[in-house]
Motif scaffolding. Structure first.
Motif, PDB file in Angstrom:
ATOM      1  N   ASP A   1      10.477  13.607 -39.977  1.00 40.25           N
ATOM      2  CA  ASP A   1      11.892  13.711 -39.619  1.00 40.25           C
ATOM      3  C   ASP A   1      12.375  12.348 -39.122  1.00 40.25           C
ATOM      4  OD1 ASP A   1      14.425  14.339 -38.752  1.00 40.25           O
ATOM      5  OD2 ASP A   1      13.810  15.992 -37.454  1.00 40.25           O
ATOM      6  N   PRO A   2      12.786  11.470 -40.044  1.00 42.71           N
ATOM      7  CA  PRO A   2      13.172  10.108 -39.655  1.00 42.71           C
ATOM      8  C   PRO A   2      14.390  10.037 -38.733  1.00 42.71           C
ATOM      9  CG  PRO A   2      12.903  10.278 -42.036  1.00 42.71           C
ATOM     10  CD  PRO A   2      12.823  11.660 -41.483  1.00 42.71           C
ATOM     11  N   ALA A   3      15.181  11.086 -38.689  1.00 42.06           N
ATOM     12  CA  ALA A   3      16.380  11.052 -37.851  1.00 42.06           C
ATOM     13  C   ALA A   3      16.092  11.427 -36.402  1.00 42.06           C
ATOM     14  CB  ALA A   3      17.439  11.988 -38.417  1.00 42.06           C
ATOM     15  N   ARG A   4      15.185  12.395 -36.189  1.00 34.90           N
ATOM     16  CA  ARG A   4      14.963  12.894 -34.832  1.00 34.90           C
ATOM     17  C   ARG A   4      13.526  12.790 -34.342  1.00 34.90           C
ATOM     18  NH1 ARG A   4      17.449  18.616 -35.461  1.00 34.90           N
ATOM     19  NH2 ARG A   4      16.377  18.361 -37.418  1.00 34.90           N
ATOM     20  N   GLY A   5      12.581  12.582 -35.218  1.00 32.83           N
ATOM     21  CA  GLY A   5      11.185  12.405 -34.826  1.00 32.83           C
ATOM     22  C   GLY A   5      10.621  13.578 -34.055  1.00 32.83           C
ATOM     23  N   GLY A   6       9.893  13.265 -32.991  1.00 34.70           N
ATOM     24  CA  GLY A   6       9.258  14.295 -32.167  1.00 34.70           C
ATOM     25  C   GLY A   6      10.265  15.211 -31.508  1.00 34.70           C
ATOM     26  N   PHE A   7      11.410  14.661 -31.136  1.00 30.86           N
ATOM     27  CA  PHE A   7      12.458  15.475 -30.523  1.00 30.86           C
ATOM     28  C   PHE A   7      12.913  16.566 -31.483  1.00 30.86           C
ATOM     29  CE2 PHE A   7      16.978  16.332 -29.726  1.00 30.86           C
ATOM     30  CZ  PHE A   7      16.893  16.831 -28.438  1.00 30.86           C
ATOM     31  N   GLY A   8      13.046  16.214 -32.751  1.00 29.08           N
ATOM     32  CA  GLY A   8      13.443  17.194 -33.757  1.00 29.08           C
ATOM     33  C   GLY A   8      12.419  18.308 -33.896  1.00 29.08           C
ATOM     34  N   MET A   9      11.143  17.932 -33.835  1.00 28.43           N
ATOM     35  CA  MET A   9      10.089  18.949 -33.919  1.00 28.43           C
ATOM     36  C   MET A   9      10.151  19.888 -32.721  1.00 28.43           C
ATOM     37  SD  MET A   9       6.826  16.772 -35.324  1.00 28.43           S
ATOM     38  CE  MET A   9       5.715  18.147 -35.188  1.00 28.43           C
ATOM     39  N   ILE A  10      10.379  19.329 -31.549  1.00 26.88           N
ATOM     40  CA  ILE A  10      10.463  20.144 -30.334  1.00 26.88           C
ATOM     41  C   ILE A  10      11.661  21.085 -30.412  1.00 26.88           C
ATOM     42  CG2 ILE A  10      10.911  20.056 -27.846  1.00 26.88           C
ATOM     43  CD1 ILE A  10       9.220  17.441 -27.848  1.00 26.88           C
ATOM     44  N   GLN A  11      12.796  20.570 -30.865  1.00 26.42           N
ATOM     45  CA  GLN A  11      13.992  21.407 -30.996  1.00 26.42           C
ATOM     46  C   GLN A  11      13.751  22.545 -31.981  1.00 26.42           C
ATOM     47  OE1 GLN A  11      15.422  20.379 -28.152  1.00 26.42           O
ATOM     48  NE2 GLN A  11      17.294  20.950 -29.185  1.00 26.42           N
ATOM     49  N   LYS A  12      13.095  22.241 -33.081  1.00 27.01           N
ATOM     50  CA  LYS A  12      12.796  23.264 -34.084  1.00 27.01           C
ATOM     51  C   LYS A  12      11.884  24.340 -33.493  1.00 27.01           C
ATOM     52  CE  LYS A  12      10.850  23.771 -38.713  1.00 27.01           C
ATOM     53  NZ  LYS A  12      10.181  23.083 -39.826  1.00 27.01           N
ATOM     54  N   LEU A  13      10.869  23.927 -32.747  1.00 29.36           N
ATOM     55  CA  LEU A  13       9.960  24.890 -32.126  1.00 29.36           C
ATOM     56  C   LEU A  13      10.677  25.741 -31.075  1.00 29.36           C
ATOM     57  CD1 LEU A  13       6.773  22.673 -31.772  1.00 29.36           C
ATOM     58  CD2 LEU A  13       7.087  24.606 -33.324  1.00 29.36           C
TER      59      LEU A  13
END
Length: 124
Positions: A83-95
């Motif tokens: 996720d080049p736009a949000r990185g780890g933060f995006g993964m956390i939000q998705k979870l």
């Protein structure tokens, strides 16, 4: 046969490979960035740069800290690759979103169970 005299060849660690240097037998980074994880390391290298990874690893004093740091570095690199736009933060939000959906579903199931129990009690 003396086991200590057997030369076991190992592939150079991912960090040394990226720096195009010879990986010494007692490389400080080999346990944390083995050759098998080269793809993950390349993602981290693109994100942080090898010199910054070396600085971070040297800052960690204990082996356990280094192990957790190396794991975090590799995971963060993979997260930004996915996720080049949000990185780890995006993964956390998705979870977090998935957890919320599961909570809603669980509450619906609990409500259905409650209704069915009430129906069963009325029949008795």
């Amino acid at each position: 046969m003396d086991v200590s005299r057997v030369n076991v060849k190992r592939a150079p660690c991912a960090l040394c490979t990226t720096k195009n240097k010879r990986c010494p037998k007692k490389c400080d980074f080999a346990p944390y960035f083995p050759a098998e994880r080269k793809g993950e390391y390349e993602n981290a290298h693109k994100l942080f740069g090898t010199s910054n990874i070396i600085k971070m690893m040297r800052f960690a004093s204990k082996d356990k800290q280094r192990d957790m740091l190396a794991s975090s570095i590799l995971m963060e690199g993979d997260a930004w690759k996915k996720d080049p736009a949000r990185g780890g933060f995006g993964m956390i939000q998705k979870l977090k979103w998935q957890i919320e959906l599961r909570k809603i579903y669980l509450n619906e199931l609990k409500e259905k169970i409650k209704v069915e129990k009430e129906k069963t009690e009325l029949r008795l």
